[in-house]
Design a protein around this motif. Structure first.
Motif, PDB file in Angstrom:
ATOM      1  N   GLY A  25       0.807  -1.219   0.000  1.00  0.00           N
ATOM      2  CA  GLY A  25       0.000   0.000   0.000  1.00  0.00           C
ATOM      3  C   GLY A  25       0.837   1.264   0.000  1.00  0.00           C
ATOM      4  O   GLY A  25       0.569   2.200  -0.749  1.00  0.00           O
ATOM      5  N   GLU A  26       1.880   1.299   0.826  1.00  0.00           N
ATOM      6  CA  GLU A  26       2.704   2.507   0.862  1.00  0.00           C
ATOM      7  C   GLU A  26       3.593   2.616  -0.375  1.00  0.00           C
ATOM      8  O   GLU A  26       3.835   3.722  -0.870  1.00  0.00           O
ATOM      9  CB  GLU A  26       3.526   2.597   2.150  1.00  0.00           C
ATOM     10  N   LEU A  27       4.042   1.492  -0.937  1.00  0.00           N
ATOM     11  CA  LEU A  27       4.849   1.545  -2.158  1.00  0.00           C
ATOM     12  C   LEU A  27       3.998   1.932  -3.363  1.00  0.00           C
ATOM     13  O   LEU A  27       4.491   2.559  -4.304  1.00  0.00           O
ATOM     14  CB  LEU A  27       5.557   0.216  -2.397  1.00  0.00           C
ATOM     15  N   ASN A  28       2.710   1.576  -3.342  1.00  0.00           N
ATOM     16  CA  ASN A  28       1.814   1.963  -4.437  1.00  0.00           C
ATOM     17  C   ASN A  28       1.529   3.465  -4.455  1.00  0.00           C
ATOM     18  O   ASN A  28       1.011   3.988  -5.441  1.00  0.00           O
ATOM     19  CB  ASN A  28       0.515   1.165  -4.394  1.00  0.00           C
ATOM     20  N   LEU A  29       1.890   4.164  -3.388  1.00  0.00           N
ATOM     21  CA  LEU A  29       1.788   5.624  -3.374  1.00  0.00           C
ATOM     22  C   LEU A  29       2.940   6.270  -4.159  1.00  0.00           C
ATOM     23  O   LEU A  29       2.994   7.486  -4.284  1.00  0.00           O
ATOM     24  CB  LEU A  29       1.789   6.141  -1.929  1.00  0.00           C
ATOM     25  N   GLN A  30       3.828   5.442  -4.666  1.00  0.00           N
ATOM     26  CA  GLN A  30       4.961   5.870  -5.487  1.00  0.00           C
ATOM     27  C   GLN A  30       5.878   6.863  -4.765  1.00  0.00           C
ATOM     28  O   GLN A  30       6.133   7.964  -5.263  1.00  0.00           O
ATOM     29  CB  GLN A  30       4.482   6.460  -6.809  1.00  0.00           C
ATOM     30  N   PRO A  31       6.406   6.473  -3.608  1.00  0.00           N
ATOM     31  CA  PRO A  31       7.334   7.380  -2.935  1.00  0.00           C
ATOM     32  C   PRO A  31       8.572   7.594  -3.804  1.00  0.00           C
ATOM     33  O   PRO A  31       8.968   6.715  -4.575  1.00  0.00           O
ATOM     34  CB  PRO A  31       7.686   6.632  -1.645  1.00  0.00           C
ATOM     35  N   ALA A  32       9.178   8.762  -3.692  1.00  0.00           N
ATOM     36  CA  ALA A  32      10.389   9.050  -4.458  1.00  0.00           C
ATOM     37  C   ALA A  32      11.487   8.072  -4.047  1.00  0.00           C
ATOM     38  O   ALA A  32      11.690   7.803  -2.862  1.00  0.00           O
ATOM     39  CB  ALA A  32      10.838  10.485  -4.216  1.00  0.00           C
ATOM     40  N   THR A 122      32.248   3.708  -5.538  1.00  0.00           N
ATOM     41  CA  THR A 122      32.017   3.709  -4.098  1.00  0.00           C
ATOM     42  C   THR A 122      30.751   4.483  -3.740  1.00  0.00           C
ATOM     43  O   THR A 122      30.148   5.124  -4.592  1.00  0.00           O
ATOM     44  CB  THR A 122      33.246   4.314  -3.370  1.00  0.00           C
ATOM     45  N   ASP A 123      30.389   4.429  -2.482  1.00  0.00           N
ATOM     46  CA  ASP A 123      29.287   5.218  -1.913  1.00  0.00           C
ATOM     47  C   ASP A 123      27.957   5.015  -2.635  1.00  0.00           C
ATOM     48  O   ASP A 123      27.215   5.968  -2.870  1.00  0.00           O
ATOM     49  CB  ASP A 123      29.639   6.710  -1.881  1.00  0.00           C
ATOM     50  N   THR A 124      27.632   3.784  -2.969  1.00  0.00           N
ATOM     51  CA  THR A 124      26.330   3.489  -3.556  1.00  0.00           C
ATOM     52  C   THR A 124      25.263   3.683  -2.478  1.00  0.00           C
ATOM     53  O   THR A 124      25.421   3.232  -1.353  1.00  0.00           O
ATOM     54  CB  THR A 124      26.284   2.051  -4.100  1.00  0.00           C
ATOM     55  N   TYR A 125      24.182   4.362  -2.845  1.00  0.00           N
ATOM     56  CA  TYR A 125      23.151   4.717  -1.868  1.00  0.00           C
ATOM     57  C   TYR A 125      21.777   4.615  -2.521  1.00  0.00           C
ATOM     58  O   TYR A 125      21.601   5.020  -3.667  1.00  0.00           O
ATOM     59  CB  TYR A 125      23.374   6.155  -1.385  1.00  0.00           C
ATOM     60  N   VAL A 126      20.810   4.078  -1.761  1.00  0.00           N
ATOM     61  CA  VAL A 126      19.405   4.049  -2.170  1.00  0.00           C
ATOM     62  C   VAL A 126      18.593   4.621  -1.021  1.00  0.00           C
ATOM     63  O   VAL A 126      18.753   4.209   0.129  1.00  0.00           O
ATOM     64  CB  VAL A 126      18.921   2.613  -2.465  1.00  0.00           C
ATOM     65  N   GLY A 127      17.729   5.582  -1.321  1.00  0.00           N
ATOM     66  CA  GLY A 127      16.851   6.167  -0.303  1.00  0.00           C
ATOM     67  C   GLY A 127      15.427   6.211  -0.810  1.00  0.00           C
ATOM     68  O   GLY A 127      15.187   6.412  -1.996  1.00  0.00           O
ATOM     69  N   ILE A 128      14.487   6.011   0.092  1.00  0.00           N
ATOM     70  CA  ILE A 128      13.068   6.060  -0.259  1.00  0.00           C
ATOM     71  C   ILE A 128      12.397   7.080   0.645  1.00  0.00           C
ATOM     72  O   ILE A 128      12.476   6.978   1.875  1.00  0.00           O
ATOM     73  CB  ILE A 128      12.395   4.682  -0.096  1.00  0.00           C
ATOM     74  N   LYS A 129      11.756   8.050   0.025  1.00  0.00           N
ATOM     75  CA  LYS A 129      11.037   9.060   0.798  1.00  0.00           C
ATOM     76  C   LYS A 129       9.790   8.415   1.380  1.00  0.00           C
ATOM     77  O   LYS A 129       9.023   7.771   0.664  1.00  0.00           O
ATOM     78  CB  LYS A 129      10.653  10.241  -0.085  1.00  0.00           C
ATOM     79  N   LYS A 130       9.604   8.564   2.647  1.00  0.00           N
ATOM     80  CA  LYS A 130       8.457   7.957   3.325  1.00  0.00           C
ATOM     81  C   LYS A 130       7.162   8.489   2.747  1.00  0.00           C
ATOM     82  O   LYS A 130       6.967   9.691   2.619  1.00  0.00           O
ATOM     83  CB  LYS A 130       8.527   8.250   4.826  1.00  0.00           C
ATOM     84  N   ALA A 131       6.281   7.584   2.354  1.00  0.00           N
ATOM     85  CA  ALA A 131       4.954   7.958   1.841  1.00  0.00           C
ATOM     86  C   ALA A 131       3.946   7.719   2.947  1.00  0.00           C
ATOM     87  O   ALA A 131       4.030   6.729   3.674  1.00  0.00           O
ATOM     88  CB  ALA A 131       4.603   7.118   0.617  1.00  0.00           C
ATOM     89  N   TYR A 132       3.012   8.591   3.085  1.00  0.00           N
ATOM     90  CA  TYR A 132       1.994   8.460   4.114  1.00  0.00           C
ATOM     91  C   TYR A 132       0.641   8.238   3.470  1.00  0.00           C
ATOM     92  O   TYR A 132       0.264   8.942   2.548  1.00  0.00           O
ATOM     93  CB  TYR A 132       1.963   9.707   4.999  1.00  0.00           C
ATOM     94  N   LEU A 133      -0.058   7.246   3.974  1.00  0.00           N
ATOM     95  CA  LEU A 133      -1.398   6.979   3.483  1.00  0.00           C
ATOM     96  C   LEU A 133      -2.333   8.084   3.959  1.00  0.00           C
ATOM     97  O   LEU A 133      -2.164   8.630   5.049  1.00  0.00           O
ATOM     98  CB  LEU A 133      -1.891   5.627   4.002  1.00  0.00           C
ATOM     99  N   ASN A 134      -3.296   8.417   3.167  1.00  0.00           N
ATOM    100  CA  ASN A 134      -4.279   9.436   3.537  1.00  0.00           C
ATOM    101  C   ASN A 134      -5.455   8.754   4.227  1.00  0.00           C
ATOM    102  O   ASN A 134      -6.391   8.324   3.584  1.00  0.00           O
ATOM    103  CB  ASN A 134      -4.755  10.199   2.292  1.00  0.00           C
ATOM    104  N   TYR A 135      -5.354   8.633   5.527  1.00  0.00           N
ATOM    105  CA  TYR A 135      -6.431   8.030   6.281  1.00  0.00           C
ATOM    106  C   TYR A 135      -7.538   9.057   6.506  1.00  0.00           C
ATOM    107  O   TYR A 135      -7.275  10.240   6.658  1.00  0.00           O
ATOM    108  CB  TYR A 135      -5.923   7.524   7.630  1.00  0.00           C
ATOM    109  N   PRO A 136      -8.774   8.627   6.539  1.00  0.00           N
ATOM    110  CA  PRO A 136      -9.864   9.587   6.768  1.00  0.00           C
ATOM    111  C   PRO A 136      -9.820  10.136   8.186  1.00  0.00           C
ATOM    112  O   PRO A 136      -9.360   9.476   9.111  1.00  0.00           O
ATOM    113  CB  PRO A 136     -11.131   8.746   6.549  1.00  0.00           C
ATOM    114  N   THR A 137     -10.279  11.350   8.328  1.00  0.00           N
ATOM    115  CA  THR A 137     -10.409  11.980   9.632  1.00  0.00           C
ATOM    116  C   THR A 137     -11.877  11.950  10.015  1.00  0.00           C
ATOM    117  O   THR A 137     -12.735  12.310   9.218  1.00  0.00           O
ATOM    118  CB  THR A 137      -9.910  13.438   9.576  1.00  0.00           C
TER     119      THR A 137
END
Length: 186
Positions: A25-32, A122-137
């Motif tokens: 679910g969070e990966l389907n939000l397509q985080p950077a 050298t210095d290979t790096y992978v980062g994923i920006k945290k995606a937040y689900l839009n839960y109803p309020t």
């Protein structure tokens, strides 16, 4: 890694995002997804080494959903001698289904030196920006009341850890009074 005399030396890795705790679910939000790697030639002064870098975002069947390449074995880029260079890319809007990140890079010593020469990678790096689900309020007016006697709140199964605002660290939280409740999951 360092290349060897006239042949490709490569490295590769496949990263399973589910094994690291990411959920579909969070990966389907397509985080950077940010990738980078440093490279430089370390051959003799008159001949530059060569290099390539490839990153693929893949689904659960290992089908490629997005690719970044800088050079290739057939058409590598120049790794300037003693001049650090940066290969980098940020993946966005790549579609749903991300499960794996495949990284591959390599180089050749073009100076014909014997020993561990060729591009320094050298210095290979992978980062994923945290995606937040839009839960109803849910809003309740001041004149409304909600019964909250012996209720159990469930954050959902499959997370590595849970932290409720009450400091509880369980998947569920038993509540017996009205209040504000939240949970952080990893």
């Amino acid at each position: 890694i360092n290349g060897s005399n006239l042949s490709w030396v490569t490295k590769n890795q496949t990263i399973d995002l589910y094994a690291l705790g990411y959920k579909a679910g969070e990966l389907n939000l397509q985080p950077a997804v940010y990738v980078r790697e440093m490279y430089e030639g370390i051959s003799n002064a008159s001949i530059n080494d060569v290099y390539y870098f490839k990153v693929q975002l893949q689904n659960a069947s290992n089908a490629v959903i997005a690719t970044y390449t800088l050079g290739s074995q057939a058409s590598p880029v120049t790794a300037l001698n003693y001049n650090a260079q940066l290969a980098q890319n940020t993946f966005t809007n790549y579609g749903s289904g991300l499960r794996y990140i495949y990284i591959e890079s390599g180089g050749i010593d073009k100076g014909n030196w014997a020993g561990p020469y060729g591009p320094h990678i050298t210095d290979t790096y992978v980062g994923i920006k945290k995606a937040y689900l839009n839960y109803p309020t849910v809003s309740i007016s001041p004149t409304s009341s909600v019964a909250c006697v012996n209720s159990v709140l469930d954050a959902g199964a499959g997370y590595k850890s849970y932290l409720w605002n009450s400091s509880a660290q369980t998947q569920t939280l038993s509540v017996g009074a009205a209040g504000y409740y939240w949970v952080q999951t990893i």
